[in-house]
Design a protein around this motif. Structure first.
Motif, PDB file in Angstrom:
ATOM      1  N   THR A  39      35.745  44.436  21.565  1.00 62.82           N
ATOM      2  CA  THR A  39      35.018  43.315  22.155  1.00 62.82           C
ATOM      3  C   THR A  39      33.527  43.627  22.159  1.00 62.82           C
ATOM      4  O   THR A  39      33.114  44.793  22.110  1.00 62.82           O
ATOM      5  CB  THR A  39      35.480  43.026  23.592  1.00 62.82           C
ATOM      6  OG1 THR A  39      35.303  44.207  24.391  1.00 62.82           O
ATOM      7  CG2 THR A  39      36.947  42.593  23.630  1.00 62.82           C
ATOM      8  N   VAL A  40      32.733  42.596  22.222  1.00 60.33           N
ATOM      9  CA  VAL A  40      31.276  42.711  22.317  1.00 60.33           C
ATOM     10  C   VAL A  40      30.842  41.942  23.559  1.00 60.33           C
ATOM     11  O   VAL A  40      30.906  40.714  23.591  1.00 60.33           O
ATOM     12  CB  VAL A  40      30.573  42.149  21.065  1.00 60.33           C
ATOM     13  CG1 VAL A  40      29.061  42.288  21.199  1.00 60.33           C
ATOM     14  CG2 VAL A  40      31.067  42.859  19.804  1.00 60.33           C
ATOM     15  N   GLY A  41      30.456  42.694  24.586  1.00 55.65           N
ATOM     16  CA  GLY A  41      30.128  42.028  25.847  1.00 55.65           C
ATOM     17  C   GLY A  41      31.315  41.312  26.440  1.00 55.65           C
ATOM     18  O   GLY A  41      31.171  40.275  27.087  1.00 55.65           O
ATOM     19  N   GLY A  42      32.495  41.856  26.191  1.00 61.27           N
ATOM     20  CA  GLY A  42      33.723  41.258  26.712  1.00 61.27           C
ATOM     21  C   GLY A  42      34.292  40.154  25.849  1.00 61.27           C
ATOM     22  O   GLY A  42      35.359  39.614  26.152  1.00 61.27           O
ATOM     23  N   VAL A  43      33.586  39.799  24.765  1.00 62.25           N
ATOM     24  CA  VAL A  43      34.027  38.720  23.877  1.00 62.25           C
ATOM     25  C   VAL A  43      34.746  39.323  22.676  1.00 62.25           C
ATOM     26  O   VAL A  43      34.204  40.213  22.012  1.00 62.25           O
ATOM     27  CB  VAL A  43      32.828  37.870  23.407  1.00 62.25           C
ATOM     28  CG1 VAL A  43      33.294  36.778  22.452  1.00 62.25           C
ATOM     29  CG2 VAL A  43      32.097  37.269  24.597  1.00 62.25           C
ATOM     30  N   PRO A  44      35.958  38.875  22.356  1.00 60.87           N
ATOM     31  CA  PRO A  44      36.695  39.438  21.218  1.00 60.87           C
ATOM     32  C   PRO A  44      35.933  39.260  19.911  1.00 60.87           C
ATOM     33  O   PRO A  44      35.285  38.228  19.695  1.00 60.87           O
ATOM     34  CB  PRO A  44      37.994  38.621  21.209  1.00 60.87           C
ATOM     35  CG  PRO A  44      38.138  38.095  22.603  1.00 60.87           C
ATOM     36  CD  PRO A  44      36.733  37.851  23.084  1.00 60.87           C
ATOM     37  N   ASP A  45      36.017  40.265  19.030  1.00 60.91           N
ATOM     38  CA  ASP A  45      35.398  40.119  17.721  1.00 60.91           C
ATOM     39  C   ASP A  45      36.439  39.765  16.650  1.00 60.91           C
ATOM     40  O   ASP A  45      36.127  39.740  15.467  1.00 60.91           O
ATOM     41  CB  ASP A  45      34.620  41.377  17.320  1.00 60.91           C
ATOM     42  CG  ASP A  45      35.508  42.535  16.879  1.00 60.91           C
ATOM     43  OD1 ASP A  45      36.735  42.489  17.142  1.00 60.91           O
ATOM     44  OD2 ASP A  45      34.975  43.474  16.261  1.00 60.91           O
ATOM     45  N   GLN A  51      42.116  55.521  20.614  1.00 57.30           N
ATOM     46  CA  GLN A  51      41.794  54.139  20.983  1.00 57.30           C
ATOM     47  C   GLN A  51      42.257  53.764  22.385  1.00 57.30           C
ATOM     48  O   GLN A  51      41.564  53.047  23.103  1.00 57.30           O
ATOM     49  CB  GLN A  51      42.408  53.179  19.961  1.00 57.30           C
ATOM     50  CG  GLN A  51      42.210  51.701  20.272  1.00 57.30           C
ATOM     51  CD  GLN A  51      42.635  50.816  19.120  1.00 57.30           C
ATOM     52  OE1 GLN A  51      42.183  50.989  17.994  1.00 57.30           O
ATOM     53  NE2 GLN A  51      43.510  49.846  19.391  1.00 57.30           N
ATOM     54  N   ALA A  52      43.437  54.241  22.769  1.00 54.33           N
ATOM     55  CA  ALA A  52      43.978  53.862  24.075  1.00 54.33           C
ATOM     56  C   ALA A  52      43.057  54.266  25.225  1.00 54.33           C
ATOM     57  O   ALA A  52      43.096  53.653  26.303  1.00 54.33           O
ATOM     58  CB  ALA A  52      45.358  54.488  24.266  1.00 54.33           C
ATOM     59  N   ASP A  70      34.820  47.478  24.576  1.00 54.11           N
ATOM     60  CA  ASP A  70      33.419  47.287  24.213  1.00 54.11           C
ATOM     61  C   ASP A  70      32.819  48.507  23.513  1.00 54.11           C
ATOM     62  O   ASP A  70      31.760  48.409  22.874  1.00 54.11           O
ATOM     63  CB  ASP A  70      32.586  46.975  25.465  1.00 54.11           C
ATOM     64  CG  ASP A  70      32.319  45.490  25.624  1.00 54.11           C
ATOM     65  OD1 ASP A  70      33.038  44.692  24.979  1.00 54.11           O
ATOM     66  OD2 ASP A  70      31.391  45.118  26.364  1.00 54.11           O
ATOM     67  N   ALA A  71      33.483  49.669  23.622  1.00 54.09           N
ATOM     68  CA  ALA A  71      32.959  50.895  23.024  1.00 54.09           C
ATOM     69  C   ALA A  71      33.641  51.232  21.698  1.00 54.09           C
ATOM     70  O   ALA A  71      33.302  52.242  21.079  1.00 54.09           O
ATOM     71  CB  ALA A  71      33.120  52.059  23.993  1.00 54.09           C
ATOM     72  N   ARG A  72      34.557  50.409  21.251  1.00 50.90           N
ATOM     73  CA  ARG A  72      35.274  50.706  20.014  1.00 50.90           C
ATOM     74  C   ARG A  72      34.429  50.354  18.792  1.00 50.90           C
ATOM     75  O   ARG A  72      33.554  49.482  18.851  1.00 50.90           O
ATOM     76  CB  ARG A  72      36.604  49.939  19.980  1.00 50.90           C
ATOM     77  CG  ARG A  72      37.559  50.411  21.065  1.00 50.90           C
ATOM     78  CD  ARG A  72      38.822  49.572  21.147  1.00 50.90           C
ATOM     79  NE  ARG A  72      39.619  49.962  22.311  1.00 50.90           N
ATOM     80  CZ  ARG A  72      40.714  49.337  22.712  1.00 50.90           C
ATOM     81  NH1 ARG A  72      41.156  48.274  22.046  1.00 50.90           N
ATOM     82  NH2 ARG A  72      41.358  49.755  23.791  1.00 50.90           N
TER      83      ARG A  72
END
Length: 279
Positions: free
Chosen positions: A111-117, A205-206, A211-213
């Motif tokens: 996510t970017v700022g909580g928004v899915p990419d 990943q888990a 937002d940090a991925r």
């Protein structure tokens, strides 16, 4: 936005002679019925399906790279076959991944700022040919859906992961005489969960906040020697009926195939000696 379609019977041709081609493990079984088989003996009925077991021994993937320019949309077709014989005399299950990057974004769950990419549409075609946004339809990428935080991908006709079954060894249809035609079943509803899709799952990943991925780039593809692993379950529908619904026409006939299948596959993507679309 994702585009999708049903899978052609002869979409894959991979030589079994290459090192590692066909090796893997998996299963696909469940109650299935098919009317009008060539020998005149139907394989079950809607009220009394028969137990179908693909018992796959051959696993392969065919990457198809977009080299026509524009935005890349690397495709991957995964095949599970009863044996290494040609598809014309085999039972085969196909998973058609039309855009590997979109599937990888779903699996990565960034996510970017909580928004899915990733694409948050329903992933199914509306009668006007568009892909409806959600709501009201469920999103094709269900985040997260498993205990280990991995998503489930909705399996529907013409979806981002389209599934088809061609039981050409188990049954040929004689419903359209004088020609004998193959019956094709498609996933009309269900889910697939990838535990390994090349490098789509980020290491650790888990434990990494969405937002940090790391970002999945548009040219993502599963590379040769990378691992593919998934579990799946879906309702089997009739390809002709699904196509008729898509095209807004009266179904040409009642369904001649149906049932349910569930299973798994696990194998490394290996290079074959024929039908490769890029070096």
């Amino acid at each position: 936005m994702l585009k999708a379609g049903l899978i052609s019977v002869a979409v894959l041709a991979v030589s079994a002679g290459g090192c590692g081609i066909g090796n893997g493990s998996g299963s696909a079984k469940g109650p299935l019925w098919i009317l009008g088989c060539r020998d005149g003996d139907p394989k079950g009925t809607p009220d009394k399906p028969e137990d179908f077991d693909l018992e796959p021994t051959f696993f392969a993937g065919e990457p198809i790279e977009n080299i026509a320019g524009g935005s890349p949309s690397n495709r991957l077709i995964i095949t599970m076959k009863r044996n290494g014989n040609s598809v014309e005399i085999n039972d085969t299950l196909y998973f058609d991944i039309r855009n590997s990057a979109e599937i990888a974004r779903c699996i990565r769950g960034r996510t970017v700022g909580g928004v899915p990419d990733w694409d948050t549409s329903a992933g199914v075609l509306a009668p006007d040919g568009t892909v409806p946004l959600v709501p009201p339809a469920l999103p094709w990428c269900m985040q997260p859906a498993t205990m280990d935080g991995l998503p489930q991908i909705h399996l529907v006709p013409f979806g981002p992961v389209a599934v088809s079954l061609t039981p050409l060894a188990w049954c040929h249809s004689a419903m359209h005489p004088p020609a004998i035609v193959a019956v094709t079943g498609v996933a009309s509803d269900g889910y697939i969960t990838f535990t390994d899709f090349g490098s789509a799952v980020q290491k650790g990943q888990a434990n990494i906040p969405p937002d940090a991925r790391e970002q999945i780039k548009d040219d993502f593809k599963v590379a040769y020697d990378e691992h593919l692993e998934a579990t799946f379950q879906f309702t089997v529908g009739d390809e002709r009926v699904a196509a008729a619904m898509r095209d807004m026409v009266v179904p040409p006939s009642s369904p001649v195939i149906g049932g349910m299948l569930s299973g798994r596959f696990e194998f490394d993507l290996k290079r074959g000696r024929v039908a490769q679309t890029f070096p």
